[in-house]
Motif scaffolding. Structure first.
Motif, PDB file in Angstrom:
ATOM      1  N   HIS A 181    -106.474  53.071  43.102  1.00  0.00           N
ATOM      2  CA  HIS A 181    -106.576  54.093  42.660  1.00  0.00           C
ATOM      3  C   HIS A 181    -104.975  55.113  42.808  1.00  0.00           C
ATOM      4  N   ASN A 182    -103.974  53.959  43.435  1.00  0.00           N
ATOM      5  CA  ASN A 182    -102.686  53.959  43.453  1.00  0.00           C
ATOM      6  C   ASN A 182    -102.167  54.278  42.387  1.00  0.00           C
ATOM      7  N   GLY A 183    -102.468  54.022  41.564  1.00  0.00           N
ATOM      8  CA  GLY A 183    -101.476  54.109  40.566  1.00  0.00           C
ATOM      9  C   GLY A 183     -99.960  53.155  40.617  1.00  0.00           C
ATOM     10  N   SER A 184     -99.280  53.364  41.523  1.00  0.00           N
ATOM     11  CA  SER A 184     -98.663  52.978  41.279  1.00  0.00           C
ATOM     12  C   SER A 184     -98.135  52.214  42.878  1.00  0.00           C
ATOM     13  N   ARG A 185     -96.432  51.216  42.716  1.00  0.00           N
ATOM     14  CA  ARG A 185     -96.501  50.711  43.876  1.00  0.00           C
ATOM     15  C   ARG A 185     -94.925  50.834  44.116  1.00  0.00           C
ATOM     16  N   PHE A 186     -94.221  51.888  43.284  1.00  0.00           N
ATOM     17  CA  PHE A 186     -92.519  52.282  43.636  1.00  0.00           C
ATOM     18  C   PHE A 186     -92.529  53.152  44.461  1.00  0.00           C
ATOM     19  N   VAL A 187     -91.046  52.852  45.084  1.00  0.00           N
ATOM     20  CA  VAL A 187     -90.506  53.631  46.124  1.00  0.00           C
ATOM     21  C   VAL A 187     -89.240  53.795  45.555  1.00  0.00           C
ATOM     22  N   GLU A 188     -88.758  54.266  45.850  1.00  0.00           N
ATOM     23  CA  GLU A 188     -87.408  54.247  46.003  1.00  0.00           C
ATOM     24  C   GLU A 188     -86.563  55.237  47.223  1.00  0.00           C
ATOM     25  N   MET A 189     -85.516  55.340  47.260  1.00  0.00           N
ATOM     26  CA  MET A 189     -85.206  56.310  48.659  1.00  0.00           C
ATOM     27  C   MET A 189     -83.714  57.229  47.880  1.00  0.00           C
ATOM     28  N   THR A 190     -83.696  57.803  48.252  1.00  0.00           N
ATOM     29  CA  THR A 190     -82.873  59.131  47.838  1.00  0.00           C
ATOM     30  C   THR A 190     -82.309  59.552  49.122  1.00  0.00           C
ATOM     31  N   MET A 191     -81.450  60.527  49.024  1.00  0.00           N
ATOM     32  CA  MET A 191     -80.501  60.785  50.283  1.00  0.00           C
ATOM     33  C   MET A 191     -79.789  62.501  49.855  1.00  0.00           C
ATOM     34  N   ILE A 192     -80.363  63.256  50.257  1.00  0.00           N
ATOM     35  CA  ILE A 192     -79.828  65.450  50.100  1.00  0.00           C
ATOM     36  C   ILE A 192     -78.054  64.654  50.315  1.00  0.00           C
ATOM     37  N   GLY A 193     -77.973  64.434  49.368  1.00  0.00           N
ATOM     38  CA  GLY A 193     -76.180  65.360  49.177  1.00  0.00           C
ATOM     39  C   GLY A 193     -75.769  66.633  49.193  1.00  0.00           C
ATOM     40  N   ALA A 194     -74.655  66.484  49.243  1.00  0.00           N
ATOM     41  CA  ALA A 194     -74.153  67.746  49.250  1.00  0.00           C
ATOM     42  C   ALA A 194     -74.324  68.576  47.910  1.00  0.00           C
ATOM     43  N   GLY A 195     -74.227  70.051  48.779  1.00  0.00           N
ATOM     44  CA  GLY A 195     -75.077  71.519  48.004  1.00  0.00           C
ATOM     45  C   GLY A 195     -76.877  71.121  47.273  1.00  0.00           C
ATOM     46  N   GLY A 196     -76.906  70.376  48.635  1.00  0.00           N
ATOM     47  CA  GLY A 196     -78.483  70.130  48.531  1.00  0.00           C
ATOM     48  C   GLY A 196     -79.145  69.233  47.472  1.00  0.00           C
ATOM     49  N   ARG A 197     -78.028  68.431  46.973  1.00  0.00           N
ATOM     50  CA  ARG A 197     -78.073  67.643  45.489  1.00  0.00           C
ATOM     51  C   ARG A 197     -78.575  66.318  45.705  1.00  0.00           C
ATOM     52  N   PHE A 198     -79.780  65.656  44.836  1.00  0.00           N
ATOM     53  CA  PHE A 198     -79.961  64.024  45.779  1.00  0.00           C
ATOM     54  C   PHE A 198     -79.335  63.609  44.996  1.00  0.00           C
ATOM     55  N   VAL A 199     -79.183  61.615  46.250  1.00  0.00           N
ATOM     56  CA  VAL A 199     -78.433  60.830  44.692  1.00  0.00           C
ATOM     57  C   VAL A 199     -79.383  59.605  45.796  1.00  0.00           C
ATOM     58  N   HIS A 200     -78.793  58.883  44.380  1.00  0.00           N
ATOM     59  CA  HIS A 200     -79.872  57.586  45.076  1.00  0.00           C
ATOM     60  C   HIS A 200     -79.075  56.381  44.205  1.00  0.00           C
TER      61      HIS A 200
END
Length: 157
Positions: free
Chosen positions: A138-157
């Motif tokens: 029942h997991n539904g997906s195997r998708f995983v992506e790495m993101t990183m916290i950048g300046a001002g708390g914004r996320f980058v990938h």
């Protein structure tokens, strides 16, 4: 002196650990799993956030690169919600998946029909995000992506 620290905890305790280790001179990598709540972690970390990585199980909500990301952005705009997040993207995908399950279950809906419809959903393309269920998984997906916290708390990938 580990090269990396994997954070598997709430955002508050993860942020406290990152802050204390950085205060103590640690310069290695911090990596967290998605359930930490990336935005909450970034907010709690403040200026200590840049460079902290977070695994995510949904597509990057601030991009429109795939059809699901564009549909999500449009739905958020139409609803008058200015802020996108990984959590609301996950909710959007869950709702879209449930609606597809209801459609497959048919007009004479029962719990059993819905369960069967969902458990037989194989490789359903929700717009560049593939969903699959079986009676055993029942997991539904195997998708995983790495993101990183950048300046001002914004996320980058």
């Amino acid at each position: 002196k580990p090269d990396a620290v994997v954070l598997i905890s709430s955002y508050a305790s993860s942020a406290a650990l990152v802050k204390e280790m950085k205060k103590g001179g640690y310069t290695g990598q911090f990596v967290s799993v998605s359930f930490v709540g990336g935005k909450a972690l970034a907010d709690e970390l403040g200026s200590n956030g840049p460079g902290v990585m977070v695994s995510e199980v949904v597509p990057f909500p601030w991009s429109k690169a795939s059809p699901i990301q564009g549909e999500y952005a449009q739905a958020m705009q139409k609803a008058g919600v200015p802020d996108r997040s990984f959590g609301s993207m996950e909710g959007f995908l869950a709702a879209k998946t449930l609606v597809e399950g209801l459609r497959r279950a048919g007009r004479e809906l029962t719990r059993a029909k819905l369960v069967t419809a969902l458990e037989t959903m194989r490789n359903w393309d929700a717009g560049g995000f593939v969903v699959s269920f079986t009676p055993e998984n029942h997991n539904g997906s195997r998708f995983v992506e790495m993101t990183m916290i950048g300046a001002g708390g914004r996320f980058v990938h």
